[in-house]
Write an enzyme that holds these catalytic residues in place. Structure first.
Site: not given
Ligand SMILES: [Fe+3]
Lengths: 231, 196
Positions: A103, A142, A152, A155, A157
């Site tokens: 991110y 990640y 995770r 995905h 958000h």
């Molecule tokens: Fe996330």
């Protein structure tokens, strides 16, 4: 017009032991019923005027000196209410990791590369049929600290408003066939039978030839209450 | 109902560059921020300040708070409220708790007026954070509205010993009127959350 209640057979509970952070953060006392008033039958209205020209195109809105890396995707779908009616002119905000699973957020310390040409945030407003559409890069998986070897699944958000604050929804879209889904406490915290609604479908007819793979993710917000409010 | 609701999922720890980018210094204009009112906004300027505490009493640095309120005349900027067709005060704010050294949320707004349905002046508060798979709704009432609060049907529906969690405490400071509204996710002082 009041809004149908939250369907707790669809939404995860506040406390779910598998997702450790819920333990100290989820409310422990029962929610207190609130009869909807004007405060809950209204909400912020965001139109096209709040959008920048590239807000819907995450393959372009973070470019500095070239193309972002990774697999280009189209993510599209309809925002509907429970009665099947389109939710028109409603804001859809998205944010996601880059193709490497990193991110842009300053706190993300995952040892994977940032992409100088990818920001990962965007937004659009649904059209008259409730359709939204983004171009992006498929986000990478990640690791996270919930348990040993926790990762995770891929995905995106999503944040939506719908017509009132009662229809507010923040969710995540997953990808079909992801082997991490059956291991993910955030996905598994969602009631069985409802989880599958978080998984997008690959669609060859949405796929853009020579350019980007297509995924369809329809979103259903709370609909009108079955019985009208007493005056 | 023909269709089933899409499940909620947590906002996670990394919402800031998507949802509150301007506040956190990212290169994307926010659609809403912590400043709802400007000098031109009609009404009494107020500041709403608070922290969000976890079950161990630690302030949470990665929560996002949204507020939704009427204007100083008690009118919502929404088509369902026909009393305010030319609304200039939107009434919606968003603030993450990660940019303040004490993890406070700080909103600059005006005090909402009564909405005319017998309820005391109030603001809707929505709480999101990592560790919450579904957001939570609460309401903020004002400590200097004791009479209106005593007649408010929603406050009356809350057990008496928990009502206090919904009342923001007025503080008159050199910088103006501040209402302090802490949110306790758990514990003896757990904030009342509503099934909206
Ligand atoms: Fe996330």
């Amino acid at each position: 017009m009041s809004t149908a209640p939250r369907d707790w057979t669809a939404h995860p509970p506040y406390l779910y032991a598998g997702y450790k952070s819920t333990t100290l953060r989820g409310p422990t006392k029962p929610l207190i019923p609130l009869k909807q008033s004007l405060s809950e039958m209204t909400g912020p209205v965001f139109g096209q005027d709040c959008l920048g020209p590239l807000d819907h195109d995450l393959t372009r809105n973070g470019r500095k000196n070239g193309e972002p890396l990774g697999e280009r995707i189209v993510v599209t779908g309809r925002v509907l209410d429970e009665a099947g009616r389109p939710v028109r002119n409603t804001l859809v905000e998205v944010w996601q990791a880059n193709a490497a699973g990193r991110y842009v957020h300053k706190v993300d310390q995952h040892d994977a590369p940032l992409d100088p040409n990818f920001f990962g945030g965007g937004r659009c407003v649904t059209d008259e049929e409730g359709n939204y559409r983004f171009h992006s890069i498929k986000p990478g998986a990640y690791p996270w600290g919930n348990h040993h070897n926790a990762w995770r699944p891929n995905h995106i958000h999503f944040s939506l408003f719908g017509p009132t604050i009662a229809t507010r929804l923040v969710t995540q879209m997953y990808f079909p066939g992801d082997p991490l889904l059956p291991l993910d406490p955030i996905f598994l915290g969602t009631p069985e039978g409802a989880r599958e609604r978080l998984i997008s479908n690959f669609a060859i007819d949405v796929t853009e030839p020579g350019f980007a793979l297509g995924y369809v993710f329809d979103i259903v917000l709370r609909g009108p209450a079955a019985t009208p409010m007493e005056a | 109902m023909a269709l089933k609701q899409t499940p909620s999922q947590t906002v996670g720890p990394y919402f800031a560059y998507g949802l509150t980018p301007t506040q956190y210094g990212y290169d994307l204009p926010s659609i809403a921020g912590p400043e709802l009112a400007t000098e031109e906004t009609d009404g009494q300027p107020i500041r709403i300040v608070g922290q969000v505490f976890d079950g161990q009493g630690q302030p949470i640095g990665d929560a996002m708070i949204e507020i939704w309120q009427a204007d100083a005349q008690g009118r919502y900027a929404h088509p369902a409220d026909s009393r305010n067709p030319n609304a200039t005060f939107r009434g919606f704010g968003r603030c993450g708790t990660g940019t303040d050294p004490r993890n406070r949320f700080v909103f600059e707004t005006v005090k909402p007026g009564p909405t005319g349905d017998g309820s005391a002046p109030h603001t809707t508060v929505i709480v999101f954070m990592r560790g919450m798979l579904t957001h939570a709704y609460t309401r903020l009432y004002f400590s200097d509205e004791a009479e209106a609060n005593a007649a408010d049907p929603v406050l009356a529906s809350v057990p008496e010993d928990r009502r206090d969690t919904l009342i923001a405490k007025r503080e008159d400071t050199a910088a103006g009127v501040v209402y302090r509204f802490d949110i306790h996710m758990q514990g003896d002082r757990e904030t009342v959350f509503f099934e909206v």
